[in-house]
Structure formats: structure tokens, C-alpha cells
Design a protein around this motif. Structure first.
Motif, PDB file in Angstrom:
ATOM      1  N   ASP A  18       0.842  -1.195   0.000  1.00  0.00           N
ATOM      2  CA  ASP A  18       0.000   0.000   0.000  1.00  0.00           C
ATOM      3  C   ASP A  18       0.880   1.249   0.000  1.00  0.00           C
ATOM      4  OD1 ASP A  18       0.945   0.184   2.586  1.00  0.00           O
ATOM      5  OD2 ASP A  18      -0.992  -0.108   3.558  1.00  0.00           O
ATOM      6  N   ASP A  19       0.243   2.408  -0.108  1.00  0.00           N
ATOM      7  CA  ASP A  19       1.018   3.638  -0.223  1.00  0.00           C
ATOM      8  C   ASP A  19       1.761   3.969   1.068  1.00  0.00           C
ATOM      9  OD1 ASP A  19      -1.526   4.128   0.896  1.00  0.00           O
ATOM     10  OD2 ASP A  19      -1.373   6.260   0.477  1.00  0.00           O
ATOM     11  N   LYS A  20       1.213   3.552   2.222  1.00  0.00           N
ATOM     12  CA  LYS A  20       1.891   3.827   3.494  1.00  0.00           C
ATOM     13  C   LYS A  20       3.217   3.083   3.570  1.00  0.00           C
ATOM     14  CE  LYS A  20      -2.239   4.812   6.251  1.00  0.00           C
ATOM     15  NZ  LYS A  20      -3.199   4.700   5.157  1.00  0.00           N
ATOM     16  N   MET A  21       3.222   1.832   3.114  1.00  0.00           N
ATOM     17  CA  MET A  21       4.442   1.030   3.112  1.00  0.00           C
ATOM     18  C   MET A  21       5.506   1.653   2.206  1.00  0.00           C
ATOM     19  SD  MET A  21       4.836  -2.943   1.930  1.00  0.00           S
ATOM     20  CE  MET A  21       3.374  -3.450   2.814  1.00  0.00           C
ATOM     21  N   LEU A  22       5.089   2.076   1.018  1.00  0.00           N
ATOM     22  CA  LEU A  22       6.026   2.679   0.076  1.00  0.00           C
ATOM     23  C   LEU A  22       6.542   4.018   0.595  1.00  0.00           C
ATOM     24  CD1 LEU A  22       4.127   1.834  -3.237  1.00  0.00           C
ATOM     25  CD2 LEU A  22       6.198   0.727  -2.361  1.00  0.00           C
ATOM     26  N   CYS A  23       5.659   4.779   1.251  1.00  0.00           N
ATOM     27  CA  CYS A  23       6.085   6.054   1.849  1.00  0.00           C
ATOM     28  C   CYS A  23       7.138   5.826   2.919  1.00  0.00           C
ATOM     29  CB  CYS A  23       4.886   6.755   2.479  1.00  0.00           C
ATOM     30  SG  CYS A  23       4.017   7.789   1.312  1.00  0.00           S
ATOM     31  N   SER A  24       6.942   4.790   3.728  1.00  0.00           N
ATOM     32  CA  SER A  24       7.893   4.459   4.790  1.00  0.00           C
ATOM     33  C   SER A  24       9.270   4.169   4.210  1.00  0.00           C
ATOM     34  CB  SER A  24       7.378   3.251   5.574  1.00  0.00           C
ATOM     35  OG  SER A  24       8.360   2.744   6.443  1.00  0.00           O
ATOM     36  N   LEU A  25       9.284   3.377   3.128  1.00  0.00           N
ATOM     37  CA  LEU A  25      10.569   3.032   2.504  1.00  0.00           C
ATOM     38  C   LEU A  25      11.177   4.243   1.812  1.00  0.00           C
ATOM     39  CD1 LEU A  25      12.686   0.936   1.898  1.00  0.00           C
ATOM     40  CD2 LEU A  25      11.310   0.134  -0.034  1.00  0.00           C
ATOM     41  N   LEU A  26      10.348   5.075   1.199  1.00  0.00           N
ATOM     42  CA  LEU A  26      10.864   6.282   0.545  1.00  0.00           C
ATOM     43  C   LEU A  26      11.491   7.229   1.571  1.00  0.00           C
ATOM     44  CD1 LEU A  26      11.109   7.710  -2.190  1.00  0.00           C
ATOM     45  CD2 LEU A  26       8.902   8.810  -1.729  1.00  0.00           C
ATOM     46  N   SER A  27      10.831   7.338   2.734  1.00  0.00           N
ATOM     47  CA  SER A  27      11.387   8.165   3.807  1.00  0.00           C
ATOM     48  C   SER A  27      12.740   7.631   4.259  1.00  0.00           C
ATOM     49  CB  SER A  27      10.407   8.195   4.982  1.00  0.00           C
ATOM     50  OG  SER A  27      10.942   8.901   6.069  1.00  0.00           O
ATOM     51  N   ALA A  28      12.856   6.285   4.348  1.00  0.00           N
ATOM     52  CA  ALA A  28      14.128   5.667   4.740  1.00  0.00           C
ATOM     53  C   ALA A  28      15.210   5.955   3.701  1.00  0.00           C
ATOM     54  CB  ALA A  28      13.942   4.164   4.920  1.00  0.00           C
ATOM     55  N   CYS A  29      14.830   5.910   2.433  1.00  0.00           N
ATOM     56  CA  CYS A  29      15.799   6.214   1.358  1.00  0.00           C
ATOM     57  C   CYS A  29      16.279   7.662   1.479  1.00  0.00           C
ATOM     58  CB  CYS A  29      15.154   6.007  -0.012  1.00  0.00           C
ATOM     59  SG  CYS A  29      14.799   4.272  -0.395  1.00  0.00           S
ATOM     60  N   LYS A  30      15.363   8.560   1.847  1.00  0.00           N
ATOM     61  CA  LYS A  30      15.717   9.971   2.009  1.00  0.00           C
ATOM     62  C   LYS A  30      16.687  10.154   3.179  1.00  0.00           C
ATOM     63  CE  LYS A  30      13.297  14.408   2.558  1.00  0.00           C
ATOM     64  NZ  LYS A  30      13.256  14.687   3.975  1.00  0.00           N
ATOM     65  N   ILE A  31      16.376   9.467   4.298  1.00  0.00           N
ATOM     66  CA  ILE A  31      17.230   9.576   5.491  1.00  0.00           C
ATOM     67  C   ILE A  31      18.619   9.007   5.228  1.00  0.00           C
ATOM     68  CG2 ILE A  31      17.539   8.666   7.840  1.00  0.00           C
ATOM     69  CD1 ILE A  31      14.461   8.918   8.126  1.00  0.00           C
ATOM     70  N   HIS A  32      18.661   7.835   4.542  1.00  0.00           N
ATOM     71  CA  HIS A  32      19.948   7.173   4.277  1.00  0.00           C
ATOM     72  C   HIS A  32      20.579   7.642   2.970  1.00  0.00           C
ATOM     73  CE1 HIS A  32      19.687   4.395   7.665  1.00  0.00           C
ATOM     74  NE2 HIS A  32      18.427   4.158   7.341  1.00  0.00           N
ATOM     75  N   ARG A  33      19.948   8.636   2.337  1.00  0.00           N
ATOM     76  CA  ARG A  33      20.468   9.265   1.115  1.00  0.00           C
ATOM     77  C   ARG A  33      20.791   8.247   0.011  1.00  0.00           C
ATOM     78  NH1 ARG A  33      20.978  14.413   2.469  1.00  0.00           N
ATOM     79  NH2 ARG A  33      21.409  14.985   4.632  1.00  0.00           N
ATOM     80  N   ASN A  34      19.877   7.293  -0.176  1.00  0.00           N
ATOM     81  CA  ASN A  34      20.027   6.298  -1.242  1.00  0.00           C
ATOM     82  C   ASN A  34      19.098   6.691  -2.388  1.00  0.00           C
ATOM     83  OD1 ASN A  34      19.899   3.940  -2.909  1.00  0.00           O
ATOM     84  ND2 ASN A  34      20.692   2.737  -1.186  1.00  0.00           N
ATOM     85  N   ILE A  35      19.651   7.455  -3.330  1.00  0.00           N
ATOM     86  CA  ILE A  35      18.843   7.999  -4.428  1.00  0.00           C
ATOM     87  C   ILE A  35      18.391   6.903  -5.379  1.00  0.00           C
ATOM     88  CG2 ILE A  35      18.865   9.576  -6.409  1.00  0.00           C
ATOM     89  CD1 ILE A  35      20.922  11.255  -4.851  1.00  0.00           C
ATOM     90  N   GLN A  36      19.265   5.908  -5.618  1.00  0.00           N
ATOM     91  CA  GLN A  36      18.972   4.867  -6.603  1.00  0.00           C
ATOM     92  C   GLN A  36      17.713   4.073  -6.223  1.00  0.00           C
ATOM     93  OE1 GLN A  36      22.124   2.043  -7.127  1.00  0.00           O
ATOM     94  NE2 GLN A  36      21.178   1.083  -8.908  1.00  0.00           N
ATOM     95  N   ILE A  37      17.676   3.569  -4.988  1.00  0.00           N
ATOM     96  CA  ILE A  37      16.502   2.804  -4.549  1.00  0.00           C
ATOM     97  C   ILE A  37      15.322   3.748  -4.336  1.00  0.00           C
ATOM     98  CG2 ILE A  37      15.554   1.377  -2.692  1.00  0.00           C
ATOM     99  CD1 ILE A  37      18.292   0.147  -2.362  1.00  0.00           C
ATOM    100  N   GLY A  38      15.624   4.960  -3.874  1.00  0.00           N
ATOM    101  CA  GLY A  38      14.565   5.938  -3.664  1.00  0.00           C
ATOM    102  C   GLY A  38      13.778   6.211  -4.933  1.00  0.00           C
ATOM    103  N   GLU A  39      14.480   6.295  -6.062  1.00  0.00           N
ATOM    104  CA  GLU A  39      13.797   6.563  -7.327  1.00  0.00           C
ATOM    105  C   GLU A  39      12.925   5.379  -7.740  1.00  0.00           C
ATOM    106  OE1 GLU A  39      17.043   7.809  -9.900  1.00  0.00           O
ATOM    107  OE2 GLU A  39      16.293   9.872  -9.760  1.00  0.00           O
ATOM    108  N   LYS A  40      13.388   4.156  -7.448  1.00  0.00           N
ATOM    109  CA  LYS A  40      12.566   2.967  -7.745  1.00  0.00           C
ATOM    110  C   LYS A  40      11.281   2.979  -6.920  1.00  0.00           C
ATOM    111  CE  LYS A  40      16.442  -0.105  -8.886  1.00  0.00           C
ATOM    112  NZ  LYS A  40      17.199  -1.326  -8.475  1.00  0.00           N
TER     113      LYS A  40
END
Length: 630
Positions: free
Chosen positions: A426-448
Motif C-alpha cells: 500500500d502507499d503507506k508502506m512505500l512512503c515508509s521506505l521512501l522516507s528511509a531512502c531519504k534519510i539514508h540518502r540512497n537515491i537509486q533505490i529511492g527513485e525505484k
């Protein structure tokens, strides 16, 4: 005494084997023994075995009593086997098993069984119809419910009061308010009970003003009716109005019951109104309301969500009889406050005391593991859901696991986990992971993840903002603008940031840049003072979190008037020194406000507790309980 009852069955039945009235006597013996052993599943099964040996189990009265007890004892498998072994089951057996399926949560099976009854040419009476409508209500099965309504009209059962009430509730739950009104208007007697059910239907459809209008037009209004209005307002996020109705109820001299208090406590929990919640707790004692597990769970939830986790734990420990809901409230509260180890220990204690956990329990304990970074323990508990407790994980549980992996930076693993899990993200799960990508500065996975989120069929305003934030943090303003444009095209309005603080039993709410408060001059003077003092402590506005493609000076101005800062400033000028400030925030706290509040807590010597959309943050001496990950 109960144990020696079962062996007597044999001698009694043997004695009557040659008696021409043995069936009648055997029936009386079996039913009498079932009544005496109605709370013991093993004894009921033993009595059932003796009934089979003597063919008494085919007696319709015995079969009905056995079926009813199996359903009451949640032995739905035994109930089903008994039903299918009965020759030509009558309407009472069908109704009993339909009710059993509903109680067990098997709503689809209940509807199928009702259809089977019709195919078997068994006449559906008003009890059978009411039972299947319960299933349609809980399943939100609009098509099936309409078919049952057609049957009601065909059989001439439309004037039956219980059926009409259930139809009003059914259409309300399914969001078809016009049909609910039609059934209601056709009822010959529209007394306080019928009006209360119609009130509930209006609230279920989000028609708050229509419900209030009906309530105001009612001549007689009892406790149940007042409670229904409070519950409806709270369910529709009208928390302050719900409390106003409660106060009016007191003025009118209508005595509240335990359900009333649970609804009011829920409103306090949502508003963060701790002092009001404490007063209501005291008032409950004056009304002689017993603190059973149902009430205890509401109190624990209120104290937890209002920021006083210590009081919640004290109350939990004082409750003598605890059930799964009591434990769920406490485990969830501990998780919200970042007390991960305590939450896990309580979960283990719950298992030792043989209180069976449910899906809500696991959401709480897995959230606790996430907030505490307990990866291995989280996976161990997650895997035990099916292997030990027989509970199939839902999307919320998978979301907790993604959050756990994201917190510790195992982002690739989290993305693989989403691809392999048995449910759609769901969108909440994806938002959680996107937030983690932002915190850990992982642009590659963040874009996926951002691509997956943008393509998601259901996405709310919070998810759109998270996606826009992610692109804005990378300086990709075109992408951020595109997200905002898609949001506008979809008619989705950004939820405005709102913060609240309780002072002298009154809730004060602030929006970003708010100028409505009577004390606005003093509030902004305090804000200027804090901006100066925090700058001396090394604070620098995190302008990268501002969403607009404007210059840094404009971004700093936008950040400086966020609603939580205004609420804190009002708390500082309105309460005594060193008093704990408790702030409620409807959105996730931004990085910049989080950094500033840590310094405000240090400068003022205050403890500042902020509840945002995700969790509680306890700021004290320049540190936060979340360890800067939320």
C-alpha cells in the motif's frame, strides 16, 4: 462434580433403551447436561458423543442445543460437522449456524449458508433474515444484502421491526443513505431505537449535519441515543463537537454508560486532551463505572496517546482482569513512545498467560521492534504469526517489516521483501521506505520506490507530499511540481498542518503562520526570542526540507512559523517553568522543527512531548527519544 456427570449419561441412556419414551427422556437428559456443562468444550463434545451413540443427536432440539453451544464456544468446525450430519436441518439450525459464522467472522460462509437454505426450500423466517443481514452489514456485501431485501418484500416480512432496523443499518454501512431513509420512512414505528439506528447510518455515510438534524428533532433521547451521536462525531473526526455533546448530555441530566465514556475517552486521545481525560477518569468513578477490560483499554489508550505513558502503565498493572484488547492498548502505547523492549516483554508475558494475540497485537509489537531497530527479533515475531499463532499476516504487518529494514538502512532487502510478499504494497508502506531512502540518502533505490508510489492506484495526500518532498530534497523541482499537479488533477487537497496544546483544560489549535489566537503578539515575540537563542546554540534552518523552488530567505520564513513552533511558544508563555509541554501534530514532524525543538527543550529546561502522525517524540536536554529516526 462436572467430571462425574458425564459417566452418568451412559447408565441413564442404557436404562431407557427399552423404554418406548426413551427419545423424550434422552432428550431431557442430554439437554440438561449440556446446560450444566455449557462452558466446557470437552464435556460438550463428550455429551455429543453419547448423543450420537443413542441416535439422540438427530433430535432437532438436541441438535439445536449442541449447535448453539458449539457456536458460543467458538468451536465453529464442530458446529459445521454437526450441521452437515443432521438429516433435513430446519430453519432454527440454519439460523444458529449462520449466527455462528457471523460471530466467528466468516461472513461469506454465513451468506452462502443462507443461500443453501433457500435452495433446500427451507422457509426463511425473520430470525434467519436478521442473521444473514448481520453478515451483509459486516461484509459490506451490498449485492447480497439487496437480494435479501428483495426476499423480505417477497415473503411479506418488510413490516418486521428487527429486519427493518437491520436494513437501515445495512444500507448505512454500505454508504447507500437514500435507501436507508426509504426503509426508515416506511417503518410504522419510528421510536428512539429506530431513530438511533438511522442516526448511525447518517454518521456511517459521513452525513454529520443530517444526523445532528435528526437528533435535534427527536422528542425522546435516551443514553444509547446520546452515545450514538458522540460515537458518530468522534468517528467522523469531530472530536470537539463530540465532547460538546457529552457536556450537553450532562446538563440534560442523562446518565452516561461505559460505552459513552469509551467514546469520550477516544475523543480525548485524538485531541491529546490529557487533563480532560484525567477529569473524565475521575468522573467515571462517581458514575460507578466498573473498569472492565473494555473500559481499561480505552483509558490506557487515552493516557498513552495523550503522552502520559507512565500513567497508562500504572493503570495497566492495576487492572486485575486483562484480555487481548487490554494488552493491545498497552503494547501499542509503549511502541508509540519508543519503549520497544518493554513492549516486547509485555508481548511475551501475554503469551505466558495464555492470552491469545490477534492481528492488532502483532501490529503493536512489530511497530515496537521497528522503533527500537530490533531487526532479528522483529523477523522472529513476524514468522511466529503463522507458525505459532495461526494468524496470516496482513498488509499492516508487512509494512512493519519494511519499516524495520528501512530504519537500519537495509533498503535493497526491503525492496526485495515487498516484491516477494503475498499482498500488494500500500502507499503507506512505500512512503515508509521512501522516507528511509531519504534519510539514508540512497537515491537509486529511492527513485525505484518513488516510481512504484507514483504508479500506485490509491494514494492519499500524505503520500503525494512525501513523494514531492523526496524530489524537492534532490532539487528536482520539475518532478516535485509534476507530483503536485497530479495531486490537483485528482482533486486531492493537502491536509493543512495543525498542532494543538492543552492549557487549563482548553485545547488551543494552531495552523502554520496562524494569526487567529488572542495571544498572537506574545506568541510571536516568544518565537523571535527562541529563533535568536537557538541560533546561538548552532541552529541553522534546514531549508532543503522546504518544498518550494524559492530562495533560502523565503524558505526560512516558511519554516519559522510551522504550527508546532507556535503551539510550543504558547505553552511556554502560558504555563509555569519546567512544566512538561504536550503537543499534538496531525502530520509527520519535519526535520527542521525536530532539530529546533531539541534545542528549545535544552534552552528552556522543559520536557516537550510531541505526538506526530507516526509516533511520540520525547524531547529533553537537547535529545529526542526517537534517536533522530521516525
Amino acid at each position: 462434580m462436572i467430571i462425574c456427570t458425564v459417566p452418568r449419561i451412559t447408565s441413564n441412556l442404557q436404562h431407557h433403551e427399552s423404554n418406548p419414551y426413551s427419545n423424550l427422556n434422552d432428550r431431557r437428559i442430554i439437554i440438561s447436561l449440556l446446560h450444566k456443562n455449557r462452558n466446557n468444550p470437552k464435556h460438550v463434545q463428550s455429551i455429543h458423543g453419547h448423543a450420537i451413540k443413542t441416535a439422540t443427536s438427530q433430535d432437532p432440539f438436541v441438535a439445536f442445543e449442541l449447535l448453539r453451544l458449539y457456536c458460543k464456544l467458538n468451536s465453529i468446525n464442530h458446529a459445521t460437522k454437526l450441521f452437515h450430519s443432521t438429516h433435513n436441518p430446519n430453519v432454527y439450525l440454519y439460523t444458529s449456524l449462520i449466527d455462528g459464522f457471523v460471530s466467528f467472522g466468516s461472513y461469506t460462509h454465513a451468506i452462502k449458508l443462507f443461500n443453501q437454505m433457500l435452495r433446500s426450500h427451507v422457509f426463511a423466517d425473520n430470525y434467519a433474515v436478521t442473521a444473514v443481514l448481520k453478515a451483509c452489514v459486516l461484509q459490506r456485501a451490498l449485492t447480497s444484502g439487496r437480494e435479501v431485501h428483495g426476499l423480505v418484500l417477497k415473503y411479506g416480512l418488510g413490516l418486521d421491526r428487527s429486519i427493518a432496523l437491520k436494513l437501515v443499518e445495512f444500507y448505512g454501512k454500505c454508504g447507500v443513505l437514500d435507501d436507508a431513509w426509504k426503509v426508515f420512512d416506511e417503518m410504522p414505528e419510528r421510536d428512539v431505537v429506530a431513530c438511533t439506528v438511522m442516526l448511525g447510518s447518517c454518521f456511517d455515510c459521513g452525513m454529520v449535519e443530517e444526523a445532528i438534524g435528526l437528533f435535534n428533532d427527536m422528542g425522546t433521547r435516551d443514553t444509547v441515543c446520546w452515545t450514538a451521536v458522540i460515537d458518530g462525531l468522534v468517528s467522523n473526526a469531530e472530536f470537539n463537537r463530540g465532547l460538546e455533546v457529552f457536556r450537553e448530555m450532562q446538563v440534560k441530566g442523562v446518565e452516561p454508560n461505559e460505552v459513552t465514556f469509551v467514546c469520550v475517552l477516544s475523543a480525548c486521545a485524538q485531541l491529546g486532551a490529557l487533563e480532560l481525560g484525567r477529569w473524565i477518569h475521575t468522573y467515571m468513578h462517581k458514575c460507578d463505572i466498573k473498569v472492565n477490560p473494555f473500559v481499561a483499554g480505552a483509558l490506557i489508550n487515552m493516557y498513552s496517546r495523550c503522552g502520559d505513558i507512565d500513567e497508562a502503565r500504572t493503570l495497566f498493572d492495576e487492572v486485575r482482569v486483562k484480555d487481548v484488547s487490554t494488552y493491545n492498548s498497552m503494547i501499542g502505547g509503549l511502541a508509540l513512545h519508543g519503549k520497544s523492549i518493554e513492549a516486547v516483554e509485555l508481548f511475551r508475558k501475554m503469551n505466558k498467560e495464555r492470552i491469545r494475540p490477534n492481528g492488532i497485537t502483532f501490529v503493536g509489537v512489530l511497530n515496537a521492534c521497528s522503533h527500537g531497530g530490533l531487526v532479528d527479533l522483529g523477523f522472529e515475531i513476524f514468522q511466529s504469526m503463522e507458525t505459532v499463532h495461526g494468524i496470516k499476516p496482513e498488509v499492516e504487518h508487512y509494512g512493519c517489516m519494511v519499516d524495520i529494514l528501512g530504519r537500519v538502512g537495509r533498503l535493497e532487502e526491503a525492496l526485495d521483501f515487498i516484491a516477494r510478499m503475498g499482498v500488494e504494497a500500500d502507499d503507506k508502506m512505500l512512503c515508509s521506505l521512501l522516507s528511509a531512502c531519504k534519510i539514508h540518502r540512497n537515491i537509486q533505490i529511492g527513485e525505484k520506490v518513488a516510481k512504484l508510489l507514483s504508479e500506485h492506484s490509491r494514494i492519499d495526500s500524505g503520500s503525494f507530499i512525501m513523494l514531492s518532498n523526496f524530489y524537492a530534497s534532490l532539487g528536482r523541482w520539475n518532478n516535485a511540481a509534476e507530483v503536485r499537479e497530479n495531486m490537483e488533477k485528482g482533486g486531492i487537497v493537502k491536509e493543512p498542518g495543525c498542532s494543538s496544546i492543552e492549557v487549563n483544560n482548553a485545547i488551543h489549535e494552531f495552523l502554520s503562520g496562524d494569526l487567529r489566537h488572542p495571544e498572537r503578539k506574545r506568541i510571536y515575540e516568544k518565537l523571535d526570542e527562541l529563533n535568536y537563542l537557538t541560533t546561538l546554540e548552532g541552529y541553522s534552518p534546514a531549508t532543503e526540507v522546504a518544498l518550494h523552488d524559492v530562495d533560502d530567505e523565503q524558505k526560512e520564513l516558511a519554516l519559522a512559523v510551522h504550527s508546532e513552533r507556535l503551539a510550543i511558544c504558547y505553552g511556554l508563555i502560558s504555563t509555569e517553568a519546567y512544566t512538561t509541554l504536550r503537543i499534538g501534530e496531525n502530520l509527520r514532524i519535519c526535520d527542521d522543527c525536530h532539530a529546533m525543538i531539541k534545542l528549545v527543550a535544552k534552552i528552556s529546561g522543559r520536557k516537550i512531548v510531541v505526538r506526530d502522525r507516526n509516533r511520540f517524540h520525547h524531547f529533553e536536554k537537547g535529545e529526542c527519544s526517537c534517536k533522530d529516526y521516525w
